[in-house]
Design an enzyme around this catalytic site. Structure first.
Site, PDB file in Angstrom:
ATOM      1  CB  ILE A 176     -20.330 -13.721 -15.520  1.00 38.71           C
ATOM      2  CG1 ILE A 176     -21.043 -12.976 -16.646  1.00 38.71           C
ATOM      3  CG2 ILE A 176     -20.207 -15.199 -15.858  1.00 38.71           C
ATOM      4  CD1 ILE A 176     -20.313 -12.992 -17.970  1.00 38.71           C
ATOM      5  CG  ASP A 211     -16.773 -20.706 -24.823  1.00 35.84           C
ATOM      6  OD1 ASP A 211     -17.027 -21.457 -25.784  1.00 35.84           O
ATOM      7  OD2 ASP A 211     -17.372 -19.641 -24.604  1.00 35.84           O
ATOM      8  CB  CYS A 224     -16.734 -19.256 -20.057  1.00 35.67           C
ATOM      9  SG  CYS A 224     -16.988 -21.017 -20.148  1.00 35.67           S
ATOM     10  CG  HIS A 283     -16.181 -16.743 -27.892  1.00 32.56           C
ATOM     11  ND1 HIS A 283     -15.186 -15.816 -28.022  1.00 32.56           N
ATOM     12  CD2 HIS A 283     -16.983 -16.262 -26.892  1.00 32.56           C
ATOM     13  CE1 HIS A 283     -15.365 -14.818 -27.185  1.00 32.56           C
ATOM     14  NE2 HIS A 283     -16.452 -15.071 -26.476  1.00 32.56           N
ATOM     15  CG  LEU A 284     -20.134 -22.732 -28.304  1.00 30.42           C
ATOM     16  CD1 LEU A 284     -20.510 -24.195 -28.129  1.00 30.42           C
ATOM     17  CD2 LEU A 284     -20.796 -22.164 -29.552  1.00 30.42           C
ATOM     18  N   GLY A 285     -20.064 -19.102 -25.030  1.00 29.65           N
ATOM     19  CA  GLY A 285     -20.565 -18.590 -23.758  1.00 29.65           C
ATOM     20  C   GLY A 285     -21.879 -17.858 -23.855  1.00 29.65           C
ATOM     21  CB  ALA A 286     -22.944 -14.890 -25.489  1.00 24.69           C
ATOM     22  CD  GLU A 327     -12.064 -16.474 -29.290  1.00 19.61           C
ATOM     23  OE1 GLU A 327     -13.033 -15.810 -29.717  1.00 19.61           O
ATOM     24  OE2 GLU A 327     -12.006 -16.910 -28.138  1.00 19.61           O
ATOM     25  CG  ASP A 342     -13.161  -9.145  -8.242  1.00 26.78           C
ATOM     26  OD1 ASP A 342     -12.588  -8.035  -8.199  1.00 26.78           O
ATOM     27  OD2 ASP A 342     -14.069  -9.415  -9.037  1.00 26.78           O
TER      28      ASP A 342
END
Length: 524
Positions: free
Chosen positions: A151, A255, A229, A278-281, A260, A170
């Site tokens: 991602i 997000d 996200c 939590h709309l990422g997907a 939750e 990273d």
């Protein structure tokens, strides 16, 4: 016929694929923990999204469960160590919603840059506060990417298209990959100091929990804008509120939250804060993609043994599974043999693949060896939980590849270190499919390992085989096959006999025969 439960709302294509692949499927959603426990024992597979909590208690009741498939990336709702200990494969679909999540992060970045939610609310309230909403351009700004995986790399690509500079932190990002992505590889402190926008795309682990702590937020550039996200818990929410209140952080868009569904949060109502549930997907395309992928992956595993995107077992494609399957059978038999003959005080085990076997994925083969070996300790062991059990007992496991061909086109050798020294057994495949033992503790012997068997180590002397046959015959034990090997004439010899009846009642009589050193009953 394997049976699958879909316990969370999922696109209908998932159930359709299961049925097309020959599996029985039930769609029963919205169950409480106790209700799930009451029914889960009937199923071989469990397909979930984020609502179902696959806890240790649920897994304990799932006596037939073989695989849990998460339609999505995060598996915070699955107790993976408990699943591994029980031999249940856990898999996710890390690529089905990658574009959707990356696009949501970009959307939130724009929303922060131009204060879109507040501007919308103000305008629809009949105000025209044009001078109140002074935004910033993203062009020319520096985007700090925490996590440069699937991602994160998509976000970087989109940001570069917007003429942003991208700095990435990273631990697994190589310099070569950074160049390929077009980003600058940086330490976390370097990123915090440079970034105008920070977006997080890393899993939640012990090392990433609160990676944006109060201390790290203080290291950021004044006026930074932050987007998450990925997973709740990556940001210290109380520290973020303090940074927003002080004006050090100009804006934040979340997000995901620590708890939750997030019905309340100290961040709610804070100026400069934007939130989504939590709309990422949450796009039509992503929902279809992850449903299709999880169904195909679970069906592959239940029908062929193929593992894709496994989180606690090595991946093995459905195409490769049939090729590896006979090796798994051989490996498990070899592990079982050495476990039954030399299982006391084991400290080390080595799995050596030679010839054609060396070209294969070694992880499943090693798992199968350990499954056969650890069956001495547990009757519920399989190639998924065997490495867990071996580690739990402090067993050191080593894999060796040897591309050369020896006496056999393909060979697996299993060696263990015991208090008495090293012991090893080796096997091959006849006609590339029939497992066959070819060596035991340094003695050449060819044998099928199947059913009930008698293992005898004796002094090579005339008349011994006749005396052994008479002893077994008098006890009513019929010999199926007879396999003999010896180090040298008159030296130590090994006998492996397949028998039609249990030999345990006659072991003492065989042990009493002249020249017998070791006698054991084996079972495969």
């Amino acid at each position: 016929m394997p049976k699958v439960l879909i316990s969370d709302a999922m696109d209908p294509r998932a159930a359709q694929i299961f049925r097309e692949r020959g599996l029985e499927v039930d769609e029963i959603t919205g169950k409480t923990k106790d209700e799930l426990i009451a029914i889960i024992g009937d199923y071989d597979g469990l397909a979930i999204r984020s609502s179902t909590k696959v806890t240790k208690e649920v897994l304990a009741a799932a006596t037939n469960l073989k695989v849990v498939g998460r339609a999505g990336i995060g598996v915070d709702n699955v107790d993976i160590p408990a699943a591994s200990a029980q031999g249940v494969v856990v898999m996710n679909t890390p690529f089905g919603n990658s574009i959707t999540t990356a696009e949501h992060a970009i959307a939130l970045m724009f929303a922060l840059a131009r204060d879109l939610p507040e501007a919308d609310k103000s305008t629809q309230a009949g105000k025209w506060e044009k001078n109140r909403f002074m935004g910033v351009e993203v062009t020319g700004k520096t985007l700090g990417l925490i996590g440069a995986g699937n991602i994160g790399s998509i976000v970087a690509d989109r940001a570069l298209g917007l003429k942003m500079k991208v700095v990435a932190y990273d631990p697994f990002l190589t310099p070569e990959r950074a160049v390929e992505m077009g980003v600058e590889k940086a330490t976390l402190d370097e990123l915090l100091a440079k970034a105008d926008f920070i977006t997080l795309h890393t899993p939640l682990t012990d090392s990433t929990r609160n990676i944006l702590s109060a201390e790290n937020l203080a290291k950021t550039k004044k006026g930074v804008r932050i987007i998450n996200c990925a997973r709740g818990g990556l940001i210290d929410e109380a520290a973020l509120k303090a940074a927003l209140d002080s004006g050090h952080v100009a804006g934040a868009a979340l997000d995901v939250f620590v708890t939750e569904p997030a019905k309340e949060s100290p961040l709610f109502g804070t100026p400069g804060f934007i939130s989504t549930p939590h709309l990422g997907a949450s796009t039509n395309e992503a929902q279809v993609n992850v449903a299709i992928q999880v169904a195909e992956q679970m069906a592959d595993y239940l029908m062929t043994g193929g593992v894709t995107n496994g989180l606690n077992v090595p991946s093995l494609s459905a195409e490769d599974a049939p090729k590896v399957k006979p090796y798994l059978a051989l490996a498990e038999k070899l592990g079982s043999l050495v476990g039954q003959l030399a299982h006391d005080n084991l400290t080390k085990i080595a799995v050596e693949l030679e010839g054609a076997a060396a070209e294969l994925n070694s992880k499943p083969i090693t798992g199968a060896v350990l499954a056969g070996l650890m069956r001495v300790y547990s009757d519920t062991v399989n190639m998924v939980n065997a490495p867990f059990l071996a580690k739990e007992r402090g067993l050191e496991v080593r894999e060796v590849r040897n591309d050369r061909e020896g006496d056999y086109h393909t060979l697996i050798r299993v060696s263990v270190q015991t208090a008495q020294g090293e012991r090893s057994v080796a096997g091959t495949l006849f006609a590339n499919k029939e497992p066959r033992l070819v060596e035991i503790f340094g003695i050449k012997v060819e044998a099928d390992l199947d059913g009930q068997m008698l293992y005898v180590v004796n002094e090579d002397a005339p008349g011994f085989i006749g005396r052994l046959g008479t002893t077994l015959g008098e006890a009513g034990v019929n010999i199926g096959t007879f396999h003999l090997g010896r180090r040298a004439a008159g030296g130590e010899a090994v006998l492996l006999l397949s028998v039609d009846q249990s030999v345990k009642p006659t072991l003492d009589k065989v042990q009493a025969l002249p020249g017998v050193k070791t006698v054991k009953a084996l079972s495969f």
